[in-house]
Scaffold this motif. Sequence first.
Motif, mmCIF file in Angstrom:
data_model
loop_
_atom_site.group_PDB
_atom_site.id
_atom_site.type_symbol
_atom_site.label_atom_id
_atom_site.label_comp_id
_atom_site.label_asym_id
_atom_site.label_seq_id
_atom_site.Cartn_x
_atom_site.Cartn_y
_atom_site.Cartn_z
ATOM 1 N N MET A 143 0.841 -1.168 0.000
ATOM 2 C CA MET A 143 0.000 0.000 0.000
ATOM 3 C C MET A 143 0.892 1.238 0.000
ATOM 4 S SD MET A 143 -2.928 1.270 2.671
ATOM 5 C CE MET A 143 -1.876 2.004 3.891
ATOM 6 N N VAL A 144 0.535 2.169 -0.857
ATOM 7 C CA VAL A 144 1.273 3.422 -0.945
ATOM 8 C C VAL A 144 0.563 4.504 -0.140
ATOM 9 C CG1 VAL A 144 2.061 5.220 -2.519
ATOM 10 C CG2 VAL A 144 2.187 2.830 -3.204
ATOM 11 N N GLU A 145 -0.761 4.548 -0.266
ATOM 12 C CA GLU A 145 -1.524 5.616 0.359
ATOM 13 C C GLU A 145 -2.963 5.187 0.516
ATOM 14 O OE1 GLU A 145 -2.718 10.245 -0.679
ATOM 15 O OE2 GLU A 145 -1.065 9.285 -1.738
ATOM 16 N N ARG A 146 -3.631 5.798 1.478
ATOM 17 C CA ARG A 146 -5.063 5.582 1.665
ATOM 18 C C ARG A 146 -5.703 6.955 1.709
ATOM 19 N NH1 ARG A 146 -7.987 2.585 6.774
ATOM 20 N NH2 ARG A 146 -10.109 2.971 6.101
ATOM 21 N N GLY A 147 -6.753 7.164 0.926
ATOM 22 C CA GLY A 147 -7.397 8.471 0.910
ATOM 23 C C GLY A 147 -8.756 8.417 0.244
ATOM 24 N N ARG A 148 -9.428 9.549 0.216
ATOM 25 C CA ARG A 148 -10.745 9.630 -0.416
ATOM 26 C C ARG A 148 -10.592 10.051 -1.867
ATOM 27 N NH1 ARG A 148 -14.882 8.702 2.463
ATOM 28 N NH2 ARG A 148 -16.349 9.764 1.121
ATOM 29 N N ASN A 149 -11.222 9.287 -2.739
ATOM 30 C CA ASN A 149 -11.239 9.591 -4.164
ATOM 31 C C ASN A 149 -12.512 8.991 -4.718
ATOM 32 O OD1 ASN A 149 -10.425 10.556 -6.604
ATOM 33 N ND2 ASN A 149 -8.675 9.221 -6.837
ATOM 34 N N ARG A 196 -15.398 9.926 -4.109
ATOM 35 C CA ARG A 196 -16.357 9.946 -2.996
ATOM 36 C C ARG A 196 -16.311 8.692 -2.134
ATOM 37 N NH1 ARG A 196 -22.008 11.836 -5.285
ATOM 38 N NH2 ARG A 196 -22.508 10.429 -3.610
ATOM 39 N N GLU A 197 -15.182 8.003 -2.100
ATOM 40 C CA GLU A 197 -15.084 6.832 -1.227
ATOM 41 C C GLU A 197 -13.662 6.665 -0.710
ATOM 42 O OE1 GLU A 197 -16.088 3.224 -3.287
ATOM 43 O OE2 GLU A 197 -14.657 3.593 -4.856
ATOM 44 N N ASP A 198 -13.535 5.917 0.351
ATOM 45 C CA ASP A 198 -12.248 5.605 0.955
ATOM 46 C C ASP A 198 -11.547 4.595 0.048
ATOM 47 O OD1 ASP A 198 -10.178 5.318 2.784
ATOM 48 O OD2 ASP A 198 -11.325 4.042 4.137
ATOM 49 N N MET A 213 -8.180 0.689 -5.183
ATOM 50 C CA MET A 213 -9.386 -0.115 -4.978
ATOM 51 C C MET A 213 -10.089 0.414 -3.735
ATOM 52 S SD MET A 213 -8.108 -3.678 -3.211
ATOM 53 C CE MET A 213 -6.928 -4.092 -4.468
ATOM 54 N N PRO A 214 -11.382 0.155 -3.609
ATOM 55 C CA PRO A 214 -12.076 0.588 -2.400
ATOM 56 C C PRO A 214 -11.435 -0.047 -1.161
ATOM 57 C CG PRO A 214 -13.646 -0.063 -4.084
ATOM 58 C CD PRO A 214 -12.295 -0.470 -4.570
ATOM 59 N N ALA A 215 -11.263 0.752 -0.123
ATOM 60 C CA ALA A 215 -10.646 0.252 1.108
ATOM 61 C C ALA A 215 -11.474 -0.865 1.731
ATOM 62 C CB ALA A 215 -10.456 1.393 2.098
ATOM 63 N N VAL A 216 -12.794 -0.864 1.504
ATOM 64 C CA VAL A 216 -13.641 -1.911 2.083
ATOM 65 C C VAL A 216 -13.352 -3.284 1.477
ATOM 66 C CG1 VAL A 216 -15.501 -0.340 2.751
ATOM 67 C CG2 VAL A 216 -15.570 -1.439 0.518
ATOM 68 N N TRP A 217 -12.648 -3.336 0.350
ATOM 69 C CA TRP A 217 -12.263 -4.611 -0.247
ATOM 70 C C TRP A 217 -11.032 -5.199 0.444
ATOM 71 C CZ3 TRP A 217 -12.515 -3.812 -6.281
ATOM 72 C CH2 TRP A 217 -13.839 -3.522 -6.649
ATOM 73 N N THR A 218 -10.449 -4.466 1.379
ATOM 74 C CA THR A 218 -9.232 -4.901 2.060
ATOM 75 C C THR A 218 -9.533 -5.173 3.532
ATOM 76 O OG1 THR A 218 -8.525 -2.711 2.824
ATOM 77 C CG2 THR A 218 -7.939 -3.328 0.548
ATOM 78 N N ASP A 219 -8.526 -5.638 4.243
ATOM 79 C CA ASP A 219 -8.693 -5.853 5.680
ATOM 80 C C ASP A 219 -8.333 -4.604 6.485
ATOM 81 O OD1 ASP A 219 -5.974 -5.877 5.339
ATOM 82 O OD2 ASP A 219 -5.663 -7.860 6.195
#
Length: 65
Positions: A1-7, A9-11, A25-31
């Motif tokens: 993972m490089v970064e996590r952010g809103r794009n 309109r989603e995490d 990818m949507p963060a909800v697809w990950t743990d």
Amino acid sequence: MVERGRNWREDRVFFHDAAGGSHSMPAVWTDLVAEDPFNAVARGRAAFRAQELVELVQLIEAIKS
């Protein structure tokens, strides 16, 4: 993972593949995101959450008008 952010309109989670390409990818697809409590209780028995059905009705109404 490089970064996590809103794009879009989603995490979202941003990462590089083996070839160096950037993807997200949507963060909800990950743990990284805790399981949704509704999904944990429903255990696959419900196809939609109430909020999702409300959003669907709103979308259909917007398309009709």
